[in-house]
Design a protein around this motif. Structure first.
Motif, mmCIF file in Angstrom:
data_model
loop_
_atom_site.group_PDB
_atom_site.id
_atom_site.type_symbol
_atom_site.label_atom_id
_atom_site.label_comp_id
_atom_site.label_asym_id
_atom_site.label_seq_id
_atom_site.Cartn_x
_atom_site.Cartn_y
_atom_site.Cartn_z
ATOM 1 N N ALA A 138 -11.346 -22.014 -14.496
ATOM 2 C CA ALA A 138 -11.021 -21.099 -13.403
ATOM 3 C C ALA A 138 -12.101 -20.029 -13.230
ATOM 4 O O ALA A 138 -12.376 -19.584 -12.104
ATOM 5 N N VAL A 139 -12.720 -19.630 -14.341
ATOM 6 C CA VAL A 139 -13.799 -18.636 -14.245
ATOM 7 C C VAL A 139 -14.981 -19.213 -13.469
ATOM 8 O O VAL A 139 -15.590 -18.526 -12.639
ATOM 9 N N PHE A 140 -15.277 -20.459 -13.733
ATOM 10 C CA PHE A 140 -16.381 -21.089 -12.999
ATOM 11 C C PHE A 140 -16.044 -21.235 -11.522
ATOM 12 O O PHE A 140 -16.932 -21.107 -10.666
ATOM 13 N N VAL A 141 -14.789 -21.494 -11.196
ATOM 14 C CA VAL A 141 -14.391 -21.529 -9.787
ATOM 15 C C VAL A 141 -14.637 -20.171 -9.143
ATOM 16 O O VAL A 141 -15.087 -20.076 -7.990
ATOM 17 N N GLY A 142 -14.355 -19.097 -9.883
ATOM 18 C CA GLY A 142 -14.657 -17.760 -9.363
ATOM 19 C C GLY A 142 -16.140 -17.552 -9.142
ATOM 20 O O GLY A 142 -16.556 -16.903 -8.164
ATOM 21 N N VAL A 143 -16.980 -18.078 -10.044
ATOM 22 C CA VAL A 143 -18.428 -17.974 -9.866
ATOM 23 C C VAL A 143 -18.858 -18.681 -8.584
ATOM 24 O O VAL A 143 -19.692 -18.166 -7.821
ATOM 25 N N ILE A 144 -18.301 -19.853 -8.329
ATOM 26 C CA ILE A 144 -18.629 -20.580 -7.088
ATOM 27 C C ILE A 144 -18.224 -19.759 -5.873
ATOM 28 O O ILE A 144 -18.979 -19.640 -4.892
ATOM 29 N N ALA A 145 -17.025 -19.165 -5.912
ATOM 30 C CA ALA A 145 -16.536 -18.382 -4.774
ATOM 31 C C ALA A 145 -17.434 -17.173 -4.509
ATOM 32 O O ALA A 145 -17.744 -16.856 -3.349
ATOM 33 N N VAL A 146 -17.853 -16.497 -5.572
ATOM 34 C CA VAL A 146 -18.746 -15.342 -5.394
ATOM 35 C C VAL A 146 -20.078 -15.771 -4.785
ATOM 36 O O VAL A 146 -20.608 -15.120 -3.868
ATOM 37 N N ALA A 147 -20.634 -16.863 -5.286
ATOM 38 C CA ALA A 147 -21.894 -17.356 -4.734
ATOM 39 C C ALA A 147 -21.747 -17.715 -3.264
ATOM 40 O O ALA A 147 -22.649 -17.453 -2.448
ATOM 41 N N VAL A 148 -20.608 -18.285 -2.883
ATOM 42 C CA VAL A 148 -20.357 -18.648 -1.486
ATOM 43 C C VAL A 148 -20.309 -17.410 -0.606
ATOM 44 O O VAL A 148 -20.903 -17.371 0.481
#
Length: 379
Positions: A138-148
């Motif tokens: 889930a933390v990595f999903v947050g990283v993807i969202a921030v990058a987006v």
């Protein structure tokens, strides 16, 4: 013309004329030519020959030092000396066409960026990504969202600054983050639904402004929603598999290795331009380097990192990644050339902006996800 028209004695004492001598006929002055058959004393009624002045030879300093006479002055008696142009001395004569020219100094190749800063930032990003990827998904999903979200901000900001296109950022940022989360939670179906709702939100949000430019603004907004968050959703889809972190790591490694191989081989051996009108720095040799590096890395990753993966599948995967990463890089280069900018941002020293790092990753994500599903399934 009668014989009397050829030369007559000029005033005495003038150089080059006949001068009378005491007690005898006129004699040639010192330094003059000997008398001829027509230079009789009886020809005193003829008109004098004009003085023939010496004209410096072309080049000045290369004049004949042996005292040889040079032709010059008026050729006809009705022509004055001022009427004839006199070649001026050339102060800085141009070199002869066949003269040897000095060889140009060899140009040293340059990477064009701060390489140490680029390596440092890349290593830092890699640590953050790997740590979040293997600790909590889930933390990595947050990283993807921030990058987006950051990528959307850079893209919409450049569109407004350079083209006056006002793609609404708020619905794009909210919808983009929701798209990534929906893809991870609900799969491909959730990603498509979130994409449709985001496009609808862009259409409605833009209605609060005047109608002028509505069509280009919403078109750019829908394009941005597809280009950044929707393509990034396929990374979240890869993460849902049992070996999802290893699939995502393979995807990241192959893309980075492809870019590194293209840069290393192109910088050292590149001579033939790949697409000079889009990206003058890319070469065909660099593309071959990207393919070679990516295929080798793909074979190793599929054999040792992916469950039930085979080395020959990795060769095909690496070839596909090299092609999609190169096309993604060229696609963003086309956008930046249209906008008249070099980088999308300045957030990452040595790299530019977030979008300058996502350009190869975004179009590669759906390619890797699809081939992984074909080779080893989606579980």
């Amino acid at each position: 013309m009668s014989d009397s028209s050829w030369g007559a004695p000029p005033p005495a004492g003038q150089a080059g004329y006949w001068a009378p001598t005491e007690g005898g006929p006129a004699q040639p002055a010192q330094g003059s030519a000997p008398a001829g058959p027509y230079d009789a004393p009886a020809a005193q009624q003829t008109r004098p020959m004009p003085i023939v002045p010496e004209i410096p030879a072309y080049g000045g300093d290369q004049a004949d030092d042996r005292g040889a006479a040079r032709l010059g002055g008026p050729l006809f008696r009705d022509e004055t000396f001022q009427d004839r142009p006199v070649p001026a001395e050339t102060q800085n004569p141009e070199p002869m066409p066949d003269a040897p020219q000095p060889a140009p100094a060899p140009q040293k190749k340059s990477a064009g960026r701060d390489l140490s800063a680029a390596i440092g930032v890349g290593v830092g990003l890699g640590v953050v990504i790997v740590a979040s990827l293997f600790v909590v998904k889930a933390v990595f999903v947050g990283v993807i969202a921030v990058a987006v979200v950051v990528g959307l901000w850079e893209l919409t900001s450049r569109l407004q600054e350079r083209k006056g296109i006002k793609a609404p950022l708020v619905p794009l940022a909210v919808g983009g983050a929701a798209m990534v989360v929906a893809g991870y939670v609900r799969g491909a179906e959730g990603a498509w639904v979130a994409m449709a709702l985001t496009a609808l939100a862009v259409l409605v949000w833009r209605m609060t402004d005047p109608p002028e430019g509505y069509l280009k603004d919403v078109t750019a907004g829908v394009f941005a929603a597809f280009y950044v968050p929707f393509l990034a959703t396929f990374v979240a889809l890869m993460l849902t598999a049992d070996d999802g972190p290893w699939r995502v790591l393979t995807f990241l490694l192959l893309t980075v290795v492809s870019d590194t191989g293209a840069y290393a081989v192109g910088w050292r051996f590149g001579k033939h331009k790949l697409a000079p009108r889009i990206s003058p720095g890319k070469t065909r040799e660099g593309l071959l380097g990207a393919v070679l590096f990516a295929m080798v890395a793909g074979a190793l990753c599929m054999q040792f990192l992916i469950d039930d993966g085979l080395w020959w599948q990795g060769l095909l995967l690496g070839l596909a990644v090299a092609a999609s990463a190169t096309l993604g890089d060229l696609g963003e280069s086309m956008i930046k050339r249209d906008l008249g900018i070099k980088d999308m941002g300045t957030l990452l020293p040595g790299h530019g902006g977030i979008m300058d790092r996502l350009d190869s990753l975004l179009p590669t994500a759906p390619v890797v996800w699809l081939l992984m599903v074909v080779f080893v399934g989606s579980a």
